[in-house]
Design a protein around this motif. Structure first.
Motif, short mmCIF file in Angstrom:
data_model
loop_
_atom_site.label_atom_id
_atom_site.label_comp_id
_atom_site.label_asym_id
_atom_site.label_seq_id
_atom_site.Cartn_x
_atom_site.Cartn_y
_atom_site.Cartn_z
N TRP A 114 -10.41 7.35 -7.29
CA TRP A 114 -11.32 8.49 -7.16
C TRP A 114 -10.55 9.71 -7.62
N HIS A 116 -17.99 6.30 -2.16
CA HIS A 116 -17.18 7.50 -1.94
C HIS A 116 -17.58 8.05 -0.58
N ASP A 148 -7.61 6.41 -1.87
CA ASP A 148 -8.38 6.86 -3.04
C ASP A 148 -8.29 5.88 -4.22
N PRO A 192 -11.93 8.17 0.36
CA PRO A 192 -12.44 8.72 -0.90
C PRO A 192 -13.00 7.62 -1.81
#
Length: 184
Positions: A172, A125, A151, A102
């Motif tokens: 993220w 991403h 993430d 992510p």
């Protein structure tokens, strides 16, 4: 006449005795060389053909790949370094680029011969460059892998003069990148 018969019989017997099975023209020819019969070829183990070679395993798209072409493309799209006005080098100093994560990042430096060129983090991403909406990422020169997850990235700055280190974490959040922590 009898003696002529005996002589003829005797000569025929001698002739037949001289031409026995052990007689050969080679033995009667002076300076003849004997050639051996060709020998059988040396025995060689049979070659077993291997099956088709399997193709090399495809690179794991979820592995860290700091040579991914997406990095060079993203770096070429960045505005020039504000201090030196030079473009950025596409060779990462550090990072964890991964097209499945992510949030992943690479740290690049300005393409200059300065002693301490500017550095900046470039974020991705799921392998795609995040061109906008990222907090300021100038000045980071490393990645704290112990605080980095799928993430979240933990960027570090270590002062070359003092050795002091600080860590800033970004995450993220499902829609974009947010600053979540700053430790010193």
């Amino acid at each position: 006449m009898r003696s002529v018969k005996w002589v003829a019989v005797f000569a025929a017997a001698l002739f037949l005795a001289g031409c026995g099975s052990s007689d050969s023209t080679v033995a009667k020819t002076p300076d003849a060389t004997v050639t051996a019969a060709p020998s059988a070829p040396p025995s060689v183990a049979p070659t077993i053909a291997a099956g088709p070679t399997p193709p090399p395993a495809a690179a794991d798209p979820c592995a860290i790949n700091l040579a991914a072409p997406e990095i060079a493309k993203a770096v070429s799209d960045l505005p020039r370094d504000p201090r030196s006005q030079q473009p950025w080098s596409s060779e990462p100093l550090a990072g964890n680029y991964n097209e499945c994560a992510p949030l992943s990042v690479v740290i690049v430096k300005a393409n200059t011969n300065a002693d301490n060129p500017n550095t900046r983090a470039v974020m991705f991403h799921q392998g795609r460059f995040i061109p906008t909406g990222v907090p300021d990422t100038y000045g980071f020169n490393g990645l704290d892998e112990t605080a980095t997850t799928g993430d979240t990235v933990a960027l570090t700055y270590t002062s070359p003069g003092t050795g002091l280190r600080s860590v800033v974490r970004f995450r993220w959040n499902g829609n974009g990148v947010e600053l979540i922590g700053n430790t010193g």
